[in-house]
Write a protein that holds these residues in place. Structure first.
Motif, mmCIF file in Angstrom:
data_model
loop_
_atom_site.group_PDB
_atom_site.id
_atom_site.type_symbol
_atom_site.label_atom_id
_atom_site.label_comp_id
_atom_site.label_asym_id
_atom_site.label_seq_id
_atom_site.Cartn_x
_atom_site.Cartn_y
_atom_site.Cartn_z
ATOM 1 N N SER A 8 0.780 -1.227 0.000
ATOM 2 C CA SER A 8 0.000 0.000 0.000
ATOM 3 C C SER A 8 0.816 1.284 0.000
ATOM 4 O O SER A 8 0.280 2.365 -0.219
ATOM 5 C CB SER A 8 -0.937 0.006 1.209
ATOM 6 N N ALA A 29 6.900 2.469 1.818
ATOM 7 C CA ALA A 29 7.616 1.791 2.912
ATOM 8 C C ALA A 29 7.550 0.272 2.723
ATOM 9 O O ALA A 29 8.526 -0.433 2.970
ATOM 10 C CB ALA A 29 7.034 2.186 4.264
ATOM 11 N N CYS A 30 6.401 -0.205 2.297
ATOM 12 C CA CYS A 30 6.232 -1.640 2.018
ATOM 13 C C CYS A 30 7.135 -2.067 0.866
ATOM 14 O O CYS A 30 7.827 -3.082 0.962
ATOM 15 C CB CYS A 30 4.798 -1.965 1.609
#
Ligand SMILES: [Cu+2]
Length: 68
Positions: free
Chosen positions: A12, A15-16
């Protein structure tokens, strides 16, 4: 060299994708990683003599992401 694509529905934000990219980079046999937030897909180039797609998939799962 071969390529495999996985769908990660919980992908999403950047950062992911950064976490996944950094982690997969550390796997022996993984040579390139492309992530696409819009389609929630990760595209991985790997050397089939060194790693199997199932091992890569398991690694993503162990990071805490559902992966298909
Ligand atoms: Cu995120």
């Amino acid at each position: 060299m071969e390529t495999v694509n996985f769908n990660i529905p919980s992908l999403s934000c950047s950062a992911c994708t950064d976490k996944i990219t950094e982690d997969l980079k550390s796997l022996k046999g993984v040579t390139n990683i492309n992530t696409d937030l819009k389609s929630q897909m990760v595209n991985i180039d790997y050397n089939p003599d060194e790693i199997k797609p199932q091992e890569i998939k398991k690694h993503i799962y162990q990071m805490g992401f559902e992966v298909f």
